[in-house]
Design a protein around this motif. Structure first.
Motif, short mmCIF file in Angstrom:
data_model
loop_
_atom_site.label_atom_id
_atom_site.label_comp_id
_atom_site.label_asym_id
_atom_site.label_seq_id
_atom_site.Cartn_x
_atom_site.Cartn_y
_atom_site.Cartn_z
N PHE A 98 0.84 -1.20 0.00
CA PHE A 98 0.00 0.00 0.00
C PHE A 98 0.87 1.24 0.00
N GLU A 99 0.61 2.14 -0.96
CA GLU A 99 1.35 3.41 -1.00
C GLU A 99 0.50 4.58 -0.52
N GLY A 100 -0.79 4.55 -0.85
CA GLY A 100 -1.65 5.65 -0.44
C GLY A 100 -2.95 5.65 -1.22
N TYR A 101 -3.74 6.69 -0.98
CA TYR A 101 -5.01 6.84 -1.70
C TYR A 101 -4.90 8.00 -2.69
N ASN A 102 -5.56 7.84 -3.81
CA ASN A 102 -5.70 8.93 -4.76
C ASN A 102 -6.89 9.79 -4.35
N PRO A 103 -6.97 11.02 -4.85
CA PRO A 103 -8.12 11.88 -4.51
C PRO A 103 -9.47 11.26 -4.85
N ASP A 104 -9.50 10.38 -5.85
CA ASP A 104 -10.78 9.76 -6.23
C ASP A 104 -11.10 8.51 -5.41
N GLY A 105 -10.24 8.20 -4.43
CA GLY A 105 -10.50 7.06 -3.56
C GLY A 105 -9.87 5.76 -4.00
N THR A 106 -9.31 5.74 -5.21
CA THR A 106 -8.63 4.53 -5.64
C THR A 106 -7.34 4.35 -4.83
N ILE A 107 -6.85 3.12 -4.83
CA ILE A 107 -5.74 2.75 -3.94
C ILE A 107 -4.47 2.58 -4.75
#
Length: 203
Positions: A98-107
Motif C-alpha cells: 500500500f502506497e496511499g489513496y488517490n483523490p478519487d478514492g482509488t488505492i
C-alpha cells in the motif's frame, strides 16, 4: 531498509528487457521462477519481505496474504494490500504494498507484475479484499527506547501488556514500588470563571 523502501528501489524492473535482473531479485529472495511465464506479484512481495528481514507466505497465490500478519482497517504506507482479480469469490488475486489513496478514492499500490513490471498502479476499492500488517511490526510498535527501562528488573516496559513488566518482580514490595513510581501528578492550570472571581484551579 524496510520492505517498502526496498520495493521502491526495484521500480522499473520488468519481465522483458530486464528479465535477468528481475529474476535475480526474486531468486535472491527465495522465489525461483520465470516471471515471463508465472504470475509473480506474490513472489515479489515474498522476495522483498525476505530481503528486508521479514517473512512472507512463501506462496505464489496473492490471496495467501489474507492469512498473513494481522488485518488493519486504516492502512499505513508499506502495509500489504490484497485484491480480487476476476471472480471476487474465486482464487485469483493481486497483492502489493500500500502506497496511499488517490483523490478519487482509488488505492495506489507499489507492486510487481503490474503492467509486467515493478510499478505503482491504482486499484478500485471495490476489488479490495483486505489490508494486512506484519504482526511483528505491531508488536514492536513501542520500542525500549520509547518505553524506558524498569530500574528494578532492567527490563523494557511493555506498553501493550504492563503485567509483563510486573511479572519480573520477585516480591510484592518491589511490585508496589514500581506501581507507585508509575503514578503522576497532573498539571494544574488556572482560569477565572468571570472578571470578579479568583482563579479556580483546574485538574
Amino acid at each position: 531498509m524496510n520492505a517498502f523502501e526496498l520495493a521502491g528501489k526495484q521500480l522499473g524492473l520488468n519481465e522483458s528487457d530486464q528479465k535477468a535482473a528481475l529474476q535475480d531479485y526474486l531468486v535472491t529472495g527465495g522465489q525461483n521462477l520465470d516471471p515471463a511465464t508465472t504470475a509473480w506479484c506474490a513472489a515479489f512481495v515474498n522476495a522483498t519481505l525476505a530481503q528486508s528481514g521479514g517473512q512472507g507466505t512463501g506462496k505464489l497465490n496473492a490471496r495467501s496474504y489474507l492469512d498473513w500478519g494481522q488485518a488493519v482497517d486504516k492502512p499505513q504506507q508499506g502495509d500489504i494490500a490484497v485484491f480480487s482479480r476476476g471472480d471476487p469469490n474465486g482464487w485469483q488475486g493481486h497483492v502489493g504494498f500500500f502506497e496511499g489513496y488517490n483523490p478519487d478514492g482509488t488505492i495506489r499500490v507499489l507492486g510487481g507484475n503490474q503492467g509486467d513490471s515493478v510499478s505503482v498502479a491504482s486499484f478500485s476499492p471495490d476489488s479490495l479484499l483486505g489490508f494486512r500488517r506484519d504482526g511483528n511490526a505491531l508488536a514492536n510498535a513501542y520500542t525500549p527506547d520509547s518505553q524506558g527501562q524498569d530500574p528494578q528488573t532492567g527490563q523494557p516496559a511493555n506498553a501493550f501488556a504492563p503485567q509483563n513488566a510486573l511479572a519480573g518482580y520477585p516480591n510484592a514490595a518491589q511490585q508496589q514500588a514500581w506501581e507507585q513510581s508509575m503514578t503522576y501528578t497532573p498539571l494544574r492550570r488556572s482560569r477565572p470563571t468571570n472578571a470578579l472571581s479568583a482563579p479556580i484551579p483546574l485538574v
